[in-house]
Motif scaffolding. Structure first.
Motif, mmCIF file in Angstrom:
data_model
loop_
_atom_site.group_PDB
_atom_site.id
_atom_site.type_symbol
_atom_site.label_atom_id
_atom_site.label_comp_id
_atom_site.label_asym_id
_atom_site.label_seq_id
_atom_site.Cartn_x
_atom_site.Cartn_y
_atom_site.Cartn_z
ATOM 1 N N GLU A 189 93.147 50.988 21.028
ATOM 2 C CA GLU A 189 93.944 51.929 20.255
ATOM 3 C C GLU A 189 95.153 51.318 19.477
ATOM 4 O OE1 GLU A 189 93.236 54.803 21.156
ATOM 5 O OE2 GLU A 189 91.135 54.171 21.859
ATOM 6 N N PRO A 190 95.812 52.126 18.454
ATOM 7 C CA PRO A 190 96.349 51.576 17.654
ATOM 8 C C PRO A 190 97.776 50.451 18.084
ATOM 9 C CG PRO A 190 96.291 53.952 17.410
ATOM 10 C CD PRO A 190 95.306 52.852 18.219
ATOM 11 N N ASP A 191 98.383 50.997 20.151
ATOM 12 C CA ASP A 191 99.288 50.777 20.313
ATOM 13 C C ASP A 191 98.599 49.647 21.312
ATOM 14 O OD1 ASP A 191 98.353 52.315 21.733
ATOM 15 O OD2 ASP A 191 100.002 53.353 22.418
ATOM 16 N N ASN A 192 98.056 48.951 21.164
ATOM 17 C CA ASN A 192 97.760 47.797 21.741
ATOM 18 C C ASN A 192 96.751 46.754 21.923
ATOM 19 O OD1 ASN A 192 94.972 48.510 22.103
ATOM 20 N ND2 ASN A 192 94.499 49.410 24.488
ATOM 21 N N LEU A 193 96.602 45.533 22.444
ATOM 22 C CA LEU A 193 95.993 44.231 22.229
ATOM 23 C C LEU A 193 94.998 44.219 23.902
ATOM 24 C CD1 LEU A 193 96.149 41.609 20.792
ATOM 25 C CD2 LEU A 193 97.459 40.810 22.679
ATOM 26 N N VAL A 194 94.002 43.829 23.779
ATOM 27 C CA VAL A 194 92.673 43.715 24.931
ATOM 28 C C VAL A 194 92.304 41.720 24.706
ATOM 29 C CG1 VAL A 194 90.936 44.153 25.469
ATOM 30 C CG2 VAL A 194 92.437 45.961 24.532
ATOM 31 N N ILE A 195 92.601 41.147 25.751
ATOM 32 C CA ILE A 195 92.571 40.101 25.401
ATOM 33 C C ILE A 195 91.297 40.082 26.692
ATOM 34 C CG2 ILE A 195 93.231 37.571 25.925
ATOM 35 C CD1 ILE A 195 96.199 38.561 25.907
ATOM 36 N N THR A 196 89.993 38.909 25.793
ATOM 37 C CA THR A 196 89.319 38.900 27.019
ATOM 38 C C THR A 196 88.760 37.692 26.776
ATOM 39 O OG1 THR A 196 87.815 39.427 24.912
ATOM 40 C CG2 THR A 196 88.100 41.189 26.558
ATOM 41 N N TRP A 197 88.213 36.906 27.491
ATOM 42 C CA TRP A 197 87.334 35.693 27.502
ATOM 43 C C TRP A 197 86.192 35.853 28.749
ATOM 44 C CZ3 TRP A 197 92.229 37.584 29.908
ATOM 45 C CH2 TRP A 197 91.573 37.510 31.514
ATOM 46 N N LYS A 198 85.742 34.670 28.225
ATOM 47 C CA LYS A 198 84.433 35.016 29.073
ATOM 48 C C LYS A 198 85.268 33.030 30.861
ATOM 49 C CE LYS A 198 79.461 32.043 29.369
ATOM 50 N NZ LYS A 198 78.831 30.748 28.704
ATOM 51 N N PRO A 199 84.883 33.982 32.032
ATOM 52 C CA PRO A 199 85.781 33.461 32.705
ATOM 53 C C PRO A 199 84.303 32.481 33.221
ATOM 54 C CG PRO A 199 84.040 35.530 33.480
ATOM 55 C CD PRO A 199 84.192 35.229 32.074
ATOM 56 N N LEU A 200 84.916 31.506 33.764
ATOM 57 C CA LEU A 200 84.593 30.245 34.271
ATOM 58 C C LEU A 200 83.589 30.859 35.497
ATOM 59 C CD1 LEU A 200 87.268 27.784 35.024
ATOM 60 C CD2 LEU A 200 85.817 28.512 33.122
ATOM 61 N N ASN A 201 82.212 29.993 36.231
ATOM 62 C CA ASN A 201 81.446 30.332 36.634
ATOM 63 C C ASN A 201 81.967 29.542 38.096
ATOM 64 O OD1 ASN A 201 80.100 27.506 36.607
ATOM 65 N ND2 ASN A 201 78.588 28.022 35.250
ATOM 66 N N GLY A 202 80.838 29.753 39.462
ATOM 67 C CA GLY A 202 81.654 29.108 39.948
ATOM 68 C C GLY A 202 81.408 27.272 40.420
ATOM 69 N N PHE A 203 80.482 27.483 39.301
ATOM 70 C CA PHE A 203 80.406 25.816 39.467
ATOM 71 C C PHE A 203 80.968 25.606 38.968
ATOM 72 C CE2 PHE A 203 78.529 22.151 37.372
ATOM 73 C CZ PHE A 203 77.979 21.096 38.114
ATOM 74 N N GLU A 204 82.103 25.863 37.849
ATOM 75 C CA GLU A 204 83.619 25.436 37.366
ATOM 76 C C GLU A 204 85.109 25.494 37.806
ATOM 77 O OE1 GLU A 204 81.380 25.722 32.301
ATOM 78 O OE2 GLU A 204 82.428 27.487 33.482
ATOM 79 N N SER A 205 84.585 26.248 38.959
ATOM 80 C CA SER A 205 85.753 26.895 39.823
ATOM 81 C C SER A 205 86.968 25.207 39.802
ATOM 82 C CB SER A 205 85.765 27.809 39.975
ATOM 83 O OG SER A 205 85.407 27.751 42.108
ATOM 84 N N ASN A 206 85.672 24.696 40.571
ATOM 85 C CA ASN A 206 86.196 23.427 41.354
ATOM 86 C C ASN A 206 86.891 23.602 42.236
ATOM 87 O OD1 ASN A 206 84.484 22.013 38.986
ATOM 88 N ND2 ASN A 206 86.721 21.166 38.184
ATOM 89 N N GLY A 207 87.518 24.805 42.637
ATOM 90 C CA GLY A 207 87.711 25.463 44.054
ATOM 91 C C GLY A 207 88.006 26.483 44.567
#
Length: 1198
Positions: free
Chosen positions: A743-761
């Motif tokens: 929308e003209p008045d927002n900022l949507v921040i997206t990313w590719k989350p880590l998988n369970g193997f990369e979470s390390n904990g």
């Protein structure tokens, strides 16, 4: 019968005297024909040590031959055995075999003893061996009370068997109550005496059913010892109470269960002695106890063990040497060794020997006055004593014979007479046994006789030896000579070899060896001869051998074996696998020259041999089959060196299935995060069986291994044990971080989350931070759960932001993340492009220019500019009509673009708009432009109508797309002759307002080709073409044959096809019937003199095919066709648009496929009329009449 002495050969060189066979008369062994007088010969007897089954009748064999037939008598235990006094004993008729019936009554033990048979006739007496008859015995075990055995873990143990003495000795084995053999190993094994030895006991040896069994093969019985109970305990299991109530003597052994060096259980001590008889099997045994279990080794102190005769049994605790001889005597040493030490035991072996023959005496056949010898030589350890008997009586007390002289082991005969005939026995004996041989001296005077069958046919393979038999007998001993061929030429060539038994040998037989051979035997009493025949055959050869094959498991393989052979021999082809028969399996198919193995399996690998057999020879050829496949999966996976971030994986490779393993693929499963999903970990060389693997934190690993060879990948191994690594902070941050506004008045921040193997904990979260790029604001941060999006609200429109996303878990934060730039939401552009200009390039292309809009007014990412344009008015017709708008988008910041595909001579309107990620901005003011004229399209249609002999009329429709104002039409045409050559081209201009034009002064019956196109001020358009034919001039019709038109030929071909159809044949029959009826009606009306419709129509058309009837006889004229050379009128009755007009003949033969001379256009359209007007010619003042055409007659009634 034949001479038995064959060791010596005589080879006669070429050119010597005729080939003679002079036989040695010193030592001769002859089989005397049974029709001649001869002393007895023992032919069959029971063995020396004869063990009988007490449950069956006793049969003691003694068979002999002689002339006259011998009589038999027996001794038992050295005295005469009178069989007539014992009702249970009978002698088999015609022989000396005794049959003792103990099944009805009596006992076998009653007849136990030493028996000897004597066969006697007028020429002497032969005796059998001393036959010791003993019944077999299988006694029961003596009852005994066996106490349970309790001993500590690691102690040694001997379980005694002590079977009852039987005859013959029993076979010993150990089983449990379920009749399952007890497993044996290097630690537990059975000795030669039947005892069960434990080098050390383990808890799993505890059981209550150790049972020794004795199997007596002669009586097929098995005896069982009482079960022995063994319990193995550890010292730790003994509590103080038990220890107080037990003393060491109550244990089987007081030895410690700690590790100890070896000690021999059998034999005892450091040395022992073993004696064995020559020819038997020497068995030496050493069994040791110790912890760990000792290993046994064998050496011979003063020599080496014989390679081909030495075998190891019972886990190398038993050394066996077969066919032992005096050379095997010596000292043998066994060594028992474990990590704590070694012990030695020496066994001194002495090999003794019962007597054995060096030269046994052979039968002598002598003629009166001849000399001879009987030789009896034997050996043994100790050396045997030789004694002679005559007719079963010691020679010392036998009747004197002046021709006989005894010299130790030889009896010399001189100047024998018929009374010298007798049977002599040689006895060689020592403490370990005896040998007894009968040999007779038979004094005969007999002329030669040949014993080989007459005309015997010998067939031999070329280049191989040929042996032609000439077995003979005579006394004195005859001489033998051979002849070849009908002329009886004596054999003098050195290629022949004569054997002492009369056989002629051709060492290398050739084709020219074929023929008839004659052998002649002579002595002083006469002569005998015999013919035999020899044929030489071609050798059997394998001309196509089976070849080495490699096939994958489950595939099919074929071996070929082609054989060439002598045409008179019939070969049989046999296939072998590993020198044995082929498996009895439907997968193996033998078909003529091929062996096919389908669905090949591992066990099918090996050597396949093709054997070609004939009655005379055989050949073979072999090939190896290697069965390959992907490897078997590895097994025994083991994890070692387990660290936080690494582990050592080892495995055992599976069978490579005859294709070397090139590499191993290691995969892992994360049972915590992605159970059931396997990922690639690494690859290692096919030579390795271990791999050092790097691991990630907080993963529950399982590993599996696959082997790879040239055929592919094996199935995965079983999964290893699981290994859970410790948790740690994340190593990486999310990827694909973006900041875009929805929308003209927002900022949507997206990313590719880590998988369970990369979470390390556990506790995976994300710290999201942002700030405006061009401002001085501090970072704003928020920690969110394991999601992939966060929305920042209340932002200004399309402002650049700096963004970063950092991973964290319960252990800590990931490294500092990278900063990316994003923008808040876009809005629609506010300004339209200005100064829009249009430059018309040509009638179909225009170029548009515009000025860019200010960047701030775009309020988003500039996507480009979009042109809307549409055709609003036709310049030719001036009638406004709105068309669908067309859109062209130009990417980026371009300020000009081309509009292709415009229509000429048209009125267009356009506008331009700027585009961003949100959408389009306002449109620019409309701009109007016109496209110039273009060349027109081709006229819509062109037709040729109303053909006459000298004119054709053209009709057309204007172009569908004039693309301007038409100025004129251009018509070009030219004639085409009968050879399809084009004539001169005529060019004609026609006003634009015309749609019809007539061409005059054309040639009659001529084909023309037309080219027609329209023009505007821009030029000429596309042309349309057509062809047409002018009509035939009726005034010139007579005598002119119709032109050959290609299309007519095409139609004629089509008519032939129609004429073969059933429906057409039926229709034509109906038409013919209708015409016949019409002709009859016409005939009737003609006779009445009145006019009838057919006549009226004939007059109206003046059809040349319709001739007046002949008035002289009132009959119809003949029907005329092209073969009557009466040409038809060629005026075209069919327009060029390929439509037949209704007023023309609807029922012409052409329409039905029968018209031969009708004309057609090139595309098959009919343009001629079958029947036309023909000028009448006067004949003697009267008109020649012909019958009316059946076709026109039919038309007259339509």
């Amino acid at each position: 019968m034949q001479l038995e002495i064959m060791p010596r050969k005589k080879r006669l060189p070429a050119g010597r005297a005729p080939l003679l066979l002079l036989l040695c008369q010193l030592v001769r062994a002859l089989d005397v024909p049974l029709d001649l007088v001869q002393p007895p010969t023992i032919t069959q007897q029971s063995p020396k040590d004869y063990i009988i089954d007490p449950r069956e009748n006793i049969v003691i064999q003694c068979e002999a031959k002689g002339k006259p037939p011998p009589s038999f008598s027996w001794t038992r235990n050295g005295t005469h055995f009178d069989i007539e006094k014992d009702p249970l004993v009978t002698m088999k008729p015609g022989s000396g075999t005794l049959m003792i019936n103990i099944m009805s009554e009596g006992k076998a033990e009653t007849y136990e003893g030493v028996y000897q048979c004597t066969a006697r006739n007028e020429r002497g007496a032969a005796i059998s061996n001393n036959i010791v008859v003993r019944p077999s015995r299988s006694p029961l075990w003596t009852k005994e009370k066996l106490e349970p055995i309790t001993l500590r873990n690691g102690q040694s143990l001997i379980l005694p068997c002590r079977p009852p003495l039987g005859l013959p000795p029993p076979i010993i084995f150990w089983m449990d109550n379920s009749f399952q053999r007890l497993p044996q190993s290097e630690r537990v094994s059975q000795g030669l005496n039947g005892d069960l030895y434990f080098s050390n006991v383990l808890p799993e040896d505890t059981r209550e059913d150790y049972i020794c069994y004795a199997r007596f093969n002669h009586t097929q019985t098995i005896q069982q010892k009482q079960p022995i109970s063994v319990k193995v305990i550890s010292v730790d299991e003994l509590n103080d109470t038990i220890a107080a109530n037990l003393n060491d003597s109550e244990f089987y052994s007081a030895k410690s269960n700690r590790e100890r060096p070896p000690t021999f259980l059998t034999p005892e001590g450091n040395a022992s002695h073993k004696e064995e008889l020559r020819g038997n099997v020497l068995s030496l045994e050493c069994i040791a106890e110790g912890l760990p279990t000792p290993i046994i080794y064998w050496i011979k102190e003063d020599g080496t063990l014989p390679i081909n005769r030495t075998f190891y049994k019972n886990f190398k605790k038993t050394l066996q040497i077969i066919q032992v001889s005096e050379a095997d005597s010596g000292n043998y040493q066994c060594i028992a060794k474990n990590p704590l030490g070694a012990i030695y035991h020496t066994i001194s072996v002495t090999v003794k020997a019962a007597p054995y023959w060096i030269m046994a005496p052979q039968n002598l056949v002598l003629s009166p006055g001849e000399d001879g010898r009987l030789i009896c030589r034997a050996n043994g350890n100790p050396k045997p004593r030789i004694s002679w008997l005559s007719n079963g009586v010691p020679i010392e007390i036998a009747p004197d014979d002046p021709s006989r002289n005894i010299d130790g082991d030889t009896i010399i005969f001189s100047n024998v007479q018929e009374r010298s005939s007798a049977v002599y026995q040689c006895n060689a004996s020592n403490e370990y046994g005896y040998l007894l041989a009968n040999a007779f001296v038979n004094v005969l005077a007999e002329p030669p006789r040949i014993l080989t069958s007459a005309n015997t046919l010998y067939q031999v393979i070329a280049d191989r030896p040929a042996l032609l038999d000439c077995a003979f007998f005579g006394s004195p001993l005859p001489t033998v000579e051979w002849f070849k061929g009908a002329k009886g030429s004596a054999l003098r060539e050195d290629i022949y070899v004569l054997h002492e038994n009369g056989t002629l040998e051709i060492p290398v037989a050739q084709k020219d060896s074929t023929g008839t051979y004659t052998c002649v035997a002579r002595n002083k009493l006469g002569m005998a001869k015999n013919e035999v025949h020899l044929e030489i055959k071609d050798a059997t050869r394998i001309i196509k051998q089976p070849e080495y094959a490699v096939v994958q498991r489950g595939g099919t393989v074929s071996f070929e074996c082609k054989v060439k052979h002598d045409h008179t021999l019939i070969p049989t082809i046999t296939w072998l696998k590993d020198n044995g028969e082929l498996p009895n399996d439907g997968r193996f198919t033998v078909d003529k020259d091929h062996l096919v193995v389908a669905d090949v399996w591992d066990d099918d690998g090996g050597t396949y041999t093709c054997v070609a057999n004939t009655t005379l020879d055989n050949v073979s050829a072999s090939a190896v089959l290697s069965v390959v496949d992907v490897p078997n999966p590895p097994f025994d996976l083991e994890l070692t060196d387990q660290l936080d971030k690494s582990v050592q994986l080892s495995w055992t490779p599976g069978n490579d299935n005859n294709s070397p393993i090139t590499k191993f693929i290691i995969e892992y499963e994360d049972a915590m995060h992605e159970a059931g999903l396997w990922h690639h970990q690494t690859e290692v060389s096919g030579m390795q069986t271990t791999a050092h693997l790097k691991l990630s934190p907080y993963v529950n690993y399982s590993f599996r291994v696959m082997a790879v060879n040239s055929l592919g990948r094996s199935l995965p191994s079983e999964a290893s044990e699981q290994y859970l690594t410790k948790a740690a902070e994340p190593d990486t941050n999310p990827t694909a971080v973006e900041g875009l506004g929805s929308e003209p008045d927002n900022l949507v921040i997206t990313w590719k989350p880590l998988n369970g193997f990369e979470s390390n904990g556990p506790g995976l979260q994300y710290k999201v931070s942002w700030r405006q790029k061009d401002g001085d604001d501090e970072w704003t941060s928020v920690v969110v759960a394991n999601v992939s999006k966060y929305i920042v609200s209340g932002t200004p429109t399309f402002v650049p932001y700096l963004i970063k996303v950092q991973a964290l878990n319960d252990v800590g934060f990931a490294p500092e993340p990278a900063v990316v730039m994003g923008h808040s939401g876009e809005d629609l552009p506010m300004v339209a492009p200005g100064n829009v200009r249009v430059n018309v390039v040509n009638s179909t292309l225009a170029e548009v220019h515009w000025d860019p809009v200010p960047l701030k007014s775009i309020r988003g990412h500039l996507q480009g500019y979009r042109i809307y344009y549409w055709k609003a008015q036709s310049s030719s017709k001036r009638n406004r009509r709105h068309l669908e708008k067309k859109i062209l988008t130009f990417q980026g910041s371009k300020t000009h673009g081309m509009l292709p595909g415009l229509e000429p001579f048209s009125h267009y309107t356009l506008n331009v708009r700027v585009v961003n990620g949100k959408g389009e901005g306002p449109a620019s003011p409309d701009r109007v432009f016109n496209t110039p004229e273009g060349v027109p399209s081709a006229p819509s249609s062109l037709k040729i109508v109303n053909p006459t002999p000298d004119s054709l009329t053209l009709e057309w429709d204007p172009p569908s797309r004039p693309n301007g104002i038409l100025t004129e039409y251009t018509l070009k045409y030219q004639p085409i002759n009968s050879t399809h050559e084009l004539g001169p081209l005529v060019d004609l201009k026609i006003p634009a307002n015309k749609t019809r034009w007539t061409l005059k002064n054309l040639n009659f019956s001529t084909r023309y080709k037309f080219y027609f196109y329209a023009q505007t001020a821009a030029g000429s358009g596309s042309q349309i073409t057509e062809e047409a034919v002018t009509n035939v001039d009726e005034g010139k019709m007579a005598g002119i044959p119709p032109p050959d038109v290609g299309a007519g030929k095409a139609m004629a071909s089509r008519q032939v096809d129609i004429a073969t159809q059933g429906w057409f044949i039926g229709l034509m029959c109906a038409v013919a019937l209708l015409i016949l009826i019409l002709l009859i009606v016409c005939f009737i009306r003609r006779n009445k003199g009145g006019k009838y419709p057919v006549k009226e129509k004939e007059d109206a058309h003046a059809d040349p095919e319709i001739q007046p009837m002949k008035e002289d006889d009132g009959t119809f004229g003949e029907y005329s066709d092209a073969e009557d050379h009466k040409p038809l009128k060629k005026g075209s009755r069919t327009p060029s648009d390929r439509t037949v007009k209704k007023e023309d003949s609807d029922d012409s033969l052409v329409d039905y496929g029968e018209g031969v001379n009708g004309q057609f256009n090139e595309d098959g359209s009919f343009i001629g009329q079958y029947s036309g007007k023909k000028e009448k010619e006067p004949a003697e003042g009267n008109e020649s009449s012909e019958a009316p055409s059946p076709v026109n007659a039919m038309n007259s009634f339509v």
